[in-house]
Design an enzyme around this catalytic site. Structure first.
Site, short mmCIF file in Angstrom:
data_model
loop_
_atom_site.label_atom_id
_atom_site.label_comp_id
_atom_site.label_asym_id
_atom_site.label_seq_id
_atom_site.Cartn_x
_atom_site.Cartn_y
_atom_site.Cartn_z
N LYS A 1 -5.81 -7.62 -9.79
CA LYS A 1 -7.21 -7.61 -9.40
C LYS A 1 -7.89 -6.32 -9.84
O LYS A 1 -7.25 -5.27 -9.95
CB LYS A 1 -7.35 -7.75 -7.88
CG LYS A 1 -7.02 -9.12 -7.34
CD LYS A 1 -7.66 -9.37 -5.99
CE LYS A 1 -7.41 -8.27 -4.99
NZ LYS A 1 -8.01 -8.59 -3.67
N LYS B 1 -10.51 -0.06 -7.51
CA LYS B 1 -11.02 1.28 -7.71
C LYS B 1 -9.90 2.31 -7.78
O LYS B 1 -10.09 3.42 -8.26
CB LYS B 1 -11.98 1.64 -6.58
CG LYS B 1 -12.93 2.78 -6.93
CD LYS B 1 -14.04 2.90 -5.93
CE LYS B 1 -15.01 4.01 -6.37
NZ LYS B 1 -16.10 4.18 -5.41
N LYS C 1 0.83 -1.20 0.00
CA LYS C 1 0.00 0.00 0.00
C LYS C 1 0.87 1.25 0.00
O LYS C 1 0.58 2.23 -0.69
CB LYS C 1 -0.93 0.00 1.21
CG LYS C 1 -1.93 1.15 1.22
CD LYS C 1 -3.02 0.97 2.25
CE LYS C 1 -4.01 -0.08 1.83
NZ LYS C 1 -5.21 -0.10 2.71
#
Length: 393
Positions: free
Chosen positions: A239, A242, A147
């Site tokens: 994957k 968004k 992240k």
């Protein structure tokens, strides 16, 4: 009529909860009770990967639950704060996601549905767990690295800087453990990318139990549900997300029929003139077939002239190849129409719910109240075991 039905359901929540508790007490001996816990980050309107990968399984778990089972589903607003957020956007995303959960069929009469940040016991239990979790254990977690890399280095984990790391992002797996263990779950539905977090949750539970010299927290089992891993339409090596810069890589549950058709038409496939399911060699085509196999199939059954459909992806690919002659364009057309058909009722309910913020607020309030009843018991017992309050007889 719909509004009256909603108001009636809200009025029945507390009565339903009391009756459900009595029923569960009477039938616990007849079947093993399951407590299922799961949360989702408030990213606003879910995309197709969220829906087919997790949220549809929530509805299936709810609809197949036994009377004695307990289900806790929540929106993890505190986790969203581990990366920079616009306050107005975050508030709207929380509300939009609550509406979306109700629209897909999550029923507040059959589960406890709430906003995590409305239950302060989550954060309190996280602190107690943080006091028994080692820095080294958290350092080995992989999610914070990926992240942080996405935020600062375009996804390159080789250039992650320690100075860029905030404590909240580093320690959020401890909060996730508190989210889960607060409700004494027996089962947790998780995807492949969450397996490491559930392992940490079990370790924290066992560490706490050793410290207080009693088996207080359970070590929950992984619940395998028939969820689908949905990949990006534009890059089937990753994957659906968004946060991906290309809006054509994902389908939102609120996308219009025109947008759905355009995004599916642009989806990456290959030049082979036959249909087959091979995720390794043909990830693009296989991703589209995977999506199609996860839908209810009304459009597909009509297209194939059958009432019974084998939705195993490999066999579905064979059936489609026979029926369409291996046409990738035909596959995309069928998928587009299937998505439009499957999402239409969800979109209608979603937009209707957003017109009634009072109803959404009431659902959130009732859900938080029910969650806090269970959470308060856990925290009170934990405080006593830690010496923070006097033991009550």
């Amino acid at each position: 009529m719909l509004r009256r039905a909603r108001l009636h359901s809200v009025q029945c929540l507390s009565t339903y909860g009391r009756a459900q508790t009595i029923f569960r007490m009477q039938h616990t001996a007849l079947a093993e009770k399951r407590v299922i816990v799961s949360g989702i980050q408030p990213t606003g309107v879910p995309h197709l990967g969220n829906y087919l990968g997790a949220l549809k399984s929530w509805v299936e778990l709810q609809n197949t639950a036994q009377p004695q089972d307990e289900l806790y589903f929540f929106i993890v607003g505190l986790h969203a704060l581990t990366v920079p957020q616009n306050p107005k956007t975050l508030f709207a995303d929380r509300q939009n996601l609550m509406a979306a959960l109700l629209a897909i069929g999550v029923d507040p009469l059959r589960c406890t549905l709430f906003q995590q940040d409305a239950v302060p016991e989550h954060a309190e239990l996280m602190w107690y767990f943080a006091c028994i979790t080692s820095f080294g254990r958290l350092e080995r977690m992989t999610t914070w690295k990926s992240k942080l890399a996405t935020l600062h280095n375009g996804g390159n984990t080789d250039h992650v800087q320690a100075s860029q790391l905030q404590l909240g992002l580093f320690a959020y797996p401890v909060l996730q453990a508190a989210d889960i263990l607060l409700y004494h779950p027996t089962h947790v539905p998780v995807g492949e990318d969450q397996a490491q977090h559930l392992e940490l949750t079990r370790d924290i539970a066992e560490g706490f139990n050793r410290m207080v010299k009693k088996r207080y927290f359970p070590t929950p089992s992984t619940l395998h549900t028939p969820s689908k891993k949905i990949l990006s339409l534009r890059n089937p090596a990753v994957k659906m997300s968004k946060s991906a810069p290309d809006a054509n890589s994902r389908i939102l549950l609120t996308d219009s029929p025109k947008n759905i058709q355009a995004k599916v038409r642009r989806a990456v496939t290959d030049a082979d003139r036959f249909l087959s399911y091979d995720p390794e060699a043909r990830p693009g085509v296989s991703n589209l077939i995977n999506i199609l196999s996860a839908l209810d199939g009304g459009t597909l059954r009509r297209e194939l002239g059958t009432t019974v459909l084998d939705t195993d992806p490999a066999r579905l690919a064979e059936t489609l190849h026979t029926a369409t002659g291996g046409s990738g364009a035909k596959l995309k057309a069928i998928l587009s129409e299937s998505l439009i058909e499957a999402l239409r009722p969800i979109q209608e309910r979603y937009h209707d719910l957003l017109q009634d913020p009072t109803y959404l607020a009431t659902i959130e309030k009732r859900g938080a109240e029910r969650a806090r009843e269970r959470a308060h018991t856990t925290i009170s017992q934990v405080r006593t075991m830690l010496g923070l309050q006097k033991e009550t007889l």
